[in-house]
Every structure is written in C-alpha cells, then in structure tokens.
Design an enzyme around this catalytic site. Sequence first.
Site, PDB file in Angstrom:
ATOM      1  N   TYR A 153      -2.217  -0.377  10.235  1.00 36.50           N
ATOM      2  CA  TYR A 153      -2.286  -0.776   8.834  1.00 36.50           C
ATOM      3  C   TYR A 153      -1.036  -0.303   8.091  1.00 36.50           C
ATOM      4  CZ  TYR A 153      -3.966  -1.238   4.045  1.00 36.50           C
ATOM      5  OH  TYR A 153      -4.073  -1.571   2.714  1.00 36.50           O
TER       6      TYR A 153
ATOM      7  N   ALA B 108       1.932   0.445   9.241  1.00 39.06           N
ATOM      8  CA  ALA B 108       3.125  -0.269   9.689  1.00 39.06           C
ATOM      9  C   ALA B 108       3.166  -1.681   9.124  1.00 39.06           C
ATOM     10  CB  ALA B 108       3.174  -0.307  11.216  1.00 39.06           C
ATOM     11  N   SER B 109       2.006  -2.339   9.043  1.00 39.36           N
ATOM     12  CA  SER B 109       1.978  -3.704   8.513  1.00 39.36           C
ATOM     13  C   SER B 109       2.375  -3.721   7.038  1.00 39.36           C
ATOM     14  CB  SER B 109       0.595  -4.336   8.697  1.00 39.36           C
ATOM     15  OG  SER B 109      -0.381  -3.762   7.844  1.00 39.36           O
ATOM     16  N   LYS B 110       1.946  -2.727   6.287  1.00 39.44           N
ATOM     17  CA  LYS B 110       2.275  -2.677   4.868  1.00 39.44           C
ATOM     18  C   LYS B 110       3.736  -2.275   4.645  1.00 39.44           C
ATOM     19  CE  LYS B 110      -1.660  -3.996   3.187  1.00 39.44           C
ATOM     20  NZ  LYS B 110      -1.788  -5.271   2.439  1.00 39.44           N
TER      21      LYS B 110
ATOM     22  N   SER C  68       0.839  -1.199   0.000  1.00 46.49           N
ATOM     23  CA  SER C  68       0.000   0.000   0.000  1.00 46.49           C
ATOM     24  C   SER C  68       0.869   1.241   0.000  1.00 46.49           C
ATOM     25  CB  SER C  68      -0.891   0.017   1.250  1.00 46.49           C
ATOM     26  OG  SER C  68      -1.606   1.234   1.346  1.00 46.49           O
TER      27      SER C  68
END
Length: 257
Positions: free
Chosen positions: A164, A166-168, A151
Amino acid sequence: MGSEGFGIAPTDLSGSTSLVAGASRGIGRSVAVGLAAAGASVVGLARSAEALDSLGEEIAALGGDFMPLVADISDLAAIEGHVERAWRWRGGLESLANAAGVTNRASALDISPAQWDALFDVNLRGAFFLTREVGRRMLDGEGGSIVSIASLSGVVSDGAQVAYSASKAGLIHMSAVLADHWAPKVRLNCVSPAWVETDMTRGFLANRDNTAAILRRTPMGRIARPEEMVGAVLFLVSGMSSYMTGQNLIVDGGWTA
C-alpha cells in the site's frame, strides 16, 4: 504589485464537471458530495451500482447534477469508454478526483505476487490509465485539474504495509512527473491524508493498540473524518490554486510536524 486587480474568489464550481473515481464510499464519496455542494456536476465512478444510487440521491437533495458510472478502474480495456461517456455528459471535464483505492494487511514477508498486483492494479496502474484518458482530453481542450488521493503512507512509514505504501508513493511521483509534462494546461496535485475513519481502515482501527499508537503520534489527538479531506480537494481543483501543480498536500493532523 499592489492589491488592485487582485481578488480571491470563493470556491464556486458552478458550470464545471468533475469525475470522481472511487465515489461510492469513504473519502471519494465525501469529495463527490463536496464538489456537488460547490456547484459542480459530478460523475461518480465506482463498482457498486447500489452505492452510486445512494450517492445520487444525496447529491440530488443538494440540487446537484449526478451521473453514475459503474466501473472498475482495474479493467483497463473499459477505461477509455468510461471516460468518453463522462466527457460527453456535459461536454467535457474540468477536474478529476482519483479516490479509488484498496489495501491489504499482508506483511512484506507474506504478501503474494497476486496480492501485490491486485493492489497496484487499482492504486497505481488503474489511476494512471484513468488519468491518462482524462488528461489527453484536457490537453486537447481547455485544460483542467487532476487531484489524486494519495496517503501519508506514501511519504513516511506510518504503520501501513509495504505494498500500500509503495503504491501511494508511486501515485505521488506519477502526479509530479505528469504535472511537469502537462503544464501549463493540466495541473496535477495530490492530497495525502493520515489515518481516516473509512470502511478500508475500520478493521485496523478496531484494534485499540493500533489506534492508541496512531493517536500518540498525531498532535491533533484524533483520527480524521472523510469529509475533512474535501477542503483540500476543492482548493486544488479550483482557481484558488491556479499556480500550484506537482504538489502533495499533506493533511495529517500534524503527524509530520
């Protein structure tokens, strides 16, 4: 080097097999259909059997081959078995598209550990262990290409919440590190969309102020459609990108220009 002996082939994936995680909706569904239209046999992995049945009908209408795989990639104990089933279906996998993802709207000050963990369990932890199981088989075989849907939120602050984003960001760097470790047999790249009209974003985009803010920042002047991510994925799984690995292809309507 002259032009003799060099040619650019069309995106023809006939004879190949692809596993698409998160295939039941949004970008993942569009990618699954796009791969099938390009000639690939497709294994669709998702939690909804009903949505996979619908996807299978759409792919069958294109004359494609499809195998549904009802699974949750956050269930790590089951991942190896799911990948083995996918691998045996057509005698291997030439590509993996990691498109499974979840989000939540909890702010940095409000998000609970459970909410944080649930998001990372799918977006990064599950994506890694699925990638590992496919990657180990590709390394033992003929190689392949792995593309993860990351993303714009993993690159810049674009309005998405911290978990979100940080996860991407983790997914992008995970792919880069594995690209270094697994080259030259297995290529790993990411596609990073900006805001796309999907079930996951519908609630946020229903707020006119949110949408207006996004449009002001986007030179293309509109929100993307899921099918507009397909070309980037097809490019990265095909021989057209044979010298690309460890890259993050940003498809953002000009946001980062």
